[in-house]
Design an enzyme around this catalytic site. Structure first.
Site, PDB file in Angstrom:
ATOM      1  N   GLU A 193      44.378  53.928 -36.208  1.00 58.92           N
ATOM      2  CA  GLU A 193      43.120  54.735 -35.634  1.00 58.92           C
ATOM      3  C   GLU A 193      43.156  56.239 -36.347  1.00 58.92           C
ATOM      4  OE1 GLU A 193      41.235  53.321 -31.760  1.00 58.92           O
ATOM      5  OE2 GLU A 193      42.516  55.081 -31.504  1.00 58.92           O
ATOM      6  N   SER A 226      35.302  54.371 -34.906  1.00 60.01           N
ATOM      7  CA  SER A 226      33.746  54.399 -34.958  1.00 60.01           C
ATOM      8  C   SER A 226      33.580  52.675 -35.335  1.00 60.01           C
ATOM      9  CB  SER A 226      33.268  54.930 -36.304  1.00 60.01           C
ATOM     10  OG  SER A 226      33.345  56.580 -35.615  1.00 60.01           O
ATOM     11  N   LYS A 254      37.789  55.370 -22.357  1.00 58.84           N
ATOM     12  CA  LYS A 254      38.187  56.745 -22.349  1.00 58.84           C
ATOM     13  C   LYS A 254      37.759  57.248 -20.751  1.00 58.84           C
ATOM     14  CE  LYS A 254      37.836  57.035 -26.986  1.00 58.84           C
ATOM     15  NZ  LYS A 254      37.746  57.728 -28.408  1.00 58.84           N
ATOM     16  N   HIS A 272      47.600  57.382 -27.398  1.00 57.18           N
ATOM     17  CA  HIS A 272      46.285  57.628 -28.502  1.00 57.18           C
ATOM     18  C   HIS A 272      46.286  58.892 -28.779  1.00 57.18           C
ATOM     19  CE1 HIS A 272      42.015  58.260 -28.810  1.00 57.18           C
ATOM     20  NE2 HIS A 272      41.812  56.768 -28.632  1.00 57.18           N
ATOM     21  N   GLY A 290      35.250  58.625 -32.894  1.00 57.34           N
ATOM     22  CA  GLY A 290      34.068  59.193 -32.494  1.00 57.34           C
ATOM     23  C   GLY A 290      33.269  60.204 -33.613  1.00 57.34           C
ATOM     24  N   ASN A 318      37.861  50.535 -25.366  1.00 60.42           N
ATOM     25  CA  ASN A 318      38.541  51.835 -24.607  1.00 60.42           C
ATOM     26  C   ASN A 318      37.561  52.682 -24.185  1.00 60.42           C
ATOM     27  OD1 ASN A 318      40.123  54.136 -24.186  1.00 60.42           O
ATOM     28  ND2 ASN A 318      40.298  54.681 -26.254  1.00 60.42           N
ATOM     29  N   GLU A 343      44.192  61.117 -28.858  1.00 53.15           N
ATOM     30  CA  GLU A 343      43.503  62.080 -27.731  1.00 53.15           C
ATOM     31  C   GLU A 343      44.848  62.425 -26.885  1.00 53.15           C
ATOM     32  OE1 GLU A 343      40.129  59.848 -26.376  1.00 53.15           O
ATOM     33  OE2 GLU A 343      39.422  60.242 -28.450  1.00 53.15           O
TER      34      GLU A 343
END
Ligand code: PGA
Length: 249
Positions: free
Chosen positions: A167, A213, A12, A95, A173, A10, A97
């Protein structure tokens, strides 16, 4: 049931078109998938050029988001038909985010997931709890609710084709990975929950990834777990070397 592992990068909001093409050429040289399905989820402008750059390899292409309507006055949005025309195989849906910054809900996830399937695009549906929910002992309730809402009205056959990415938001991250035991426990719970909503066959066939991660140093252990069928990789997928090391070749 043996499920084909799926490892998706991904990207991003990283990489220009030139950088994406450079990545693709380096990545596909000497490419062997090791029996795994490999996907690169790139920003929209990179998808068509990447499709060309990846042709001749068996690396699949994914988008990171889409609208659920077929067409309309939705300034700035991209429809599933537009992605299908490019030849996109997968699309990340929900996701964390997108949930956090763009107000995505289990309801929009549900609409997007169904729209993707109508266009032959396989959704990678993201679920996962935030740190306060894990610390408060609510992680399993939260993920169950996300599956229930996201999968509403999806047929068992369609559910079997989906990919779910677990996730935990606190691991994205942050460099703080869930332990392989925590990841396995939740991925097994997701499979069981899918079974409750969509039946045993869908639970057996659906692929559940871990994301958060993932890097070369922890991928092997995570991917060796019985209910973890692959990984959704953010930061480490930006480097061809690291992404190849995660895939294991
Ligand atoms: P990360 O991101 O690997 O950089 O933690 C994962 C993701 O957001 O999909």
């Amino acid at each position: 049931m043996s499920r084909t592992n799926i490892i998706a990068g991904n990207w991003k909001m990283y990489k220009t078109i030139a950088e994406a093409i450079g990545f693709a050429y380096e990545f596909v040289s000497g490419f062997e998938d090791g029996g795994r399905e490999i996907v690169i989820c790139a920003p929209f402008p990179q998808l068509a050029p990447l499709k060309r750059a990846l042709s001749g390899s068996n690396v699949k292409l994914g988008a990171q988001n889409m609208h659920f309507e077929e067409a309309g006055a939705f300034t700035g949005e991209i429809s599933p038909a537009m992605l299908a025309e490019i030849g996109v195989d997968y699309c990340v849906v929900g996701h964390s985010e997108r949930r956090q910054y763009f107000a995505e809900t289990d309801g929009t996830v549900n609409l997007k997931l169904k729209a993707a399937l109508r266009h032959g695009i396989i959704p990678i549906v993201c679920v996962g709890e935030v740190l306060a929910e894990r610390d408060g002992g609510r992680a399993f309730d939260v993920v169950k609710r996300q599956i229930e809402g996201g999968f509403a009205g999806v047929s068992p056959d369609d559910a079997a084709r989906l990919v779910v990415a677990y996730e935990p938001v606190w691991a994205i991250g942050t460099g703080r990975t869930a332990t392989p035991e925590q990841a396995e426990e939740m991925c097994a719970f997701i499979r069981k929950t899918v079974g409750e909503f969509c039946g045993a066959d869908a639970a057996d066939r659906i692929r559940v990834q871990y994301g958060g991660s993932v890097k070369p140093s922890n991928a092997t252990e995570l991917l060796s777990k019985e209910d973890i069928d692959g990984a959704l990789v953010g930061g480490a997928s930006l480097s061809p070397k690291d992404f190849k090391a995660i895939i294991g070749f």
